[in-house]
Design a protein around this motif. Structure first.
Motif, PDB file in Angstrom:
ATOM      1  N   GLU A 210     110.354-103.396  44.297  1.00  0.00           N
ATOM      2  CA  GLU A 210     111.369-104.461  44.216  1.00  0.00           C
ATOM      3  C   GLU A 210     111.094-105.393  45.384  1.00  0.00           C
ATOM      4  O   GLU A 210     111.404-105.093  46.531  1.00  0.00           O
ATOM      5  CB  GLU A 210     112.775-103.858  44.302  1.00  0.00           C
ATOM      6  CG  GLU A 210     113.863-104.765  43.730  1.00  0.00           C
ATOM      7  CD  GLU A 210     114.240-105.896  44.666  1.00  0.00           C
ATOM      8  OE1 GLU A 210     113.926-107.073  44.340  1.00  0.00           O
ATOM      9  OE2 GLU A 210     114.827-105.622  45.711  1.00  0.00           O
ATOM     10  N   TYR A 217     110.407 -97.432  45.653  1.00  0.00           N
ATOM     11  CA  TYR A 217     111.152 -96.249  45.228  1.00  0.00           C
ATOM     12  C   TYR A 217     110.230 -95.341  44.433  1.00  0.00           C
ATOM     13  O   TYR A 217     109.666 -95.749  43.415  1.00  0.00           O
ATOM     14  CB  TYR A 217     112.356 -96.651  44.368  1.00  0.00           C
ATOM     15  CG  TYR A 217     112.925 -95.513  43.548  1.00  0.00           C
ATOM     16  CD1 TYR A 217     113.617 -94.468  44.162  1.00  0.00           C
ATOM     17  CD2 TYR A 217     112.745 -95.466  42.165  1.00  0.00           C
ATOM     18  CE1 TYR A 217     114.117 -93.407  43.416  1.00  0.00           C
ATOM     19  CE2 TYR A 217     113.247 -94.414  41.408  1.00  0.00           C
ATOM     20  CZ  TYR A 217     113.930 -93.388  42.034  1.00  0.00           C
ATOM     21  OH  TYR A 217     114.420 -92.340  41.296  1.00  0.00           O
ATOM     22  N   LEU A 232     117.366-101.053  40.484  1.00  0.00           N
ATOM     23  CA  LEU A 232     116.224-101.922  40.777  1.00  0.00           C
ATOM     24  C   LEU A 232     116.199-103.127  39.845  1.00  0.00           C
ATOM     25  O   LEU A 232     115.836-104.242  40.251  1.00  0.00           O
ATOM     26  CB  LEU A 232     114.919-101.137  40.652  1.00  0.00           C
ATOM     27  CG  LEU A 232     114.691-100.022  41.677  1.00  0.00           C
ATOM     28  CD1 LEU A 232     113.366 -99.304  41.389  1.00  0.00           C
ATOM     29  CD2 LEU A 232     114.692-100.574  43.096  1.00  0.00           C
TER      30      LEU A 232
END
Length: 444
Positions: A210, A217, A232
């Protein structure tokens, strides 16, 4: 003797050809059997050498010591052999089947070049296909050499907590620092990870990106990953609310970028500058949760692919219906599959070890969340990275909402059908995950 008398009649010619033909066929059959015996002997010898050297596959349902030495733990971490995992749906399955060809530039290691790979390529015929393979091989070698010269950060850096204004997060922050320090110390003590053995693009293949809030992540299935993907997507501006995103949009929409989609510079820059997060779960709970989700409910992928193979190998006298549709896999059969060094079908990300999904001793994660404190950890993380104040981590169950959540009590119900040896072997299988993330050893 006159010349015409030396000429054989047609009958003699036919008999001679027939005799030579039979003799040749017998000789060919003998040579084929001899070659197969020689090959089998070499394979068996190789397997014996692997077992006696200590690094061969674990024998099926053979217990291993619960207490490992420092050297053994280091060997487990250092010699992790990344493999691509079975995906969640049929479309990802097709992608998985193409990995060996389409991503060969991503997974070649230094070892492969030392084993005569260049020599084999030098024997190419010059056809367009062979030229394409040579270019692909050379490209992979270049990528690997660049990766080998990189210096990954050794120490975790302090988290930027300037955006955290509320004092209520003090205890959460203290717990977070303890988790980070524990994992770092564990990896320093036991890791000794050789970067040269790691496949860069595979190592980061489970990490979502992101860019706006500079987040990485690592996806751990059955540890809140569906709702994390929703978060996200909201942060990326792809949705206004996490509650409005369907399960299919989360997993099959391909809206989110993964770190392995970037070039080498893009990967390295993000690893060194973005906030890296991983959320984990008690290994036994995660395993039982995966079984309940994939095998106790209708599933058009896991039943025909995994279910049929598991029932065929581990259920004596299975009925024809079970062999055809793959439904009704029992937990004990699933465990036999998990612990079998010769599984009839490969591993899957839903029950693969976190140590092989996210490589926590190679990638220094800034934030270590746990499913057991998921909402609290997630909302603290969102405040820390400057997410919109109204954005909260969703607390709903992604699928099968009427089912009881998998917890310690549910896990005990499943484990009671296993023998003590089988329970011990499950713990041994997830040994690194228990150690890395400081989970309590289960009562076996």
């Amino acid at each position: 003797m006159q010349p015409f008398e030396m000429v054989m009649n047609p009958k003699q010619v036919f008999l001679s050809v027939l005799i030579f033909g039979v003799a040749g066929l017998l000789l060919f059959m003998y040579l084929q059997v001899w070659i197969e015996e020689q090959h089998t002997g070499r394979v068996e010898k190789s397997r014996e050498q692997k077992v006696t050297s200590g690094w061969g596959p674990m024998k099926y349902l053979q217990p291993v010591p619960r207490i490992m030495s420092t050297e053994k733990i280091q060997e487990h971490i250092t010699n992790q052999n990344p493999k691509f995992h079975m995906p969640e749906d049929v479309r990802e399955k097709k992608e998985n089947l193409l990995l060996n060809s389409e991503r060969s530039t991503r997974v070649l290691t230094k070892t492969s070049y030392s084993q005569g790979g260049d020599q084999a390529l030098s024997k190419s015929t010059g056809s367009p296909t062979e030229k394409w393979r040579i270019e692909k091989h050379q490209g992979a070698k270049t990528v690997f050499n660049k990766f080998s010269n990189m210096h990954w950060p050794v120490d975790i850096h302090p988290l930027n907590k300037s955006l955290v204004k509320d004092n209520k997060w003090k205890k959460t922050d203290e717990i977070q620092e303890k988790r980070r320090s524990f994992l770092q110390e564990f990896c320093k003590k036991y890791g000794g990870v050789s970067h040269h053995q790691s496949h860069l693009f595979h190592t980061v293949s489970r990490i979502y990106v992101e860019d706006k809030h500079k987040i990485l992540y690592c996806e751990v299935p059955k540890a809140g990953c569906s709702n994390w993907k929703r978060i996200l997507m909201v942060l990326n501006g792809l949705a206004s609310s996490a509650y409005n995103i369907s399960h299919d949009a989360v997993h099959y929409g391909k809206h989110l970028k993964k770190l392995d989609s970037f070039d080498l510079k893009g990967i390295y820059t993000r690893l060194n500058t973005y906030t890296k997060a991983v959320f984990v779960r008690d290994p036994m709970e995660r395993l039982v949760s995966a079984f309940r989700d994939k095998f106790e409910h209708p599933n058009s992928y896991y039943h025909p692919v995994f279910g049929k193979a598991i029932i065929k190998k581990y259920r004596p006298n299975a009925c024809e219906e079970a062999l055809i549709n793959g439904s009704g896999v029992r937990f004990k059969e699933f465990i036999h599959y998990l612990l079998d060094s010769h599984r009839p079908v490969g591993m899957d990300i839903h029950w693969e070890k976190v140590s092989k999904l996210c490589y926590p001793c190679l990638i220094n994660y800034d934030f270590v969340g746990k499913f057991e404190t998921l909402e609290e950890d997630a909302n603290y993380f969102l405040q820390m990275i400057g997410a919109p104040k109204e954005l909260k981590f969703p607390n709903f169950k992604d699928r099968h909402s009427s089912d009881e959540r998998t917890n310690a009590q549910v896990v005990r119900q499943y484990l009671k059908d296993l023998t003590r040896t089988e329970r011990q072997l499950i713990y041994d299988f997830y040994y690194l995950d228990y150690l890395m993330f400081n989970y309590t050893t289960p009562f076996l």
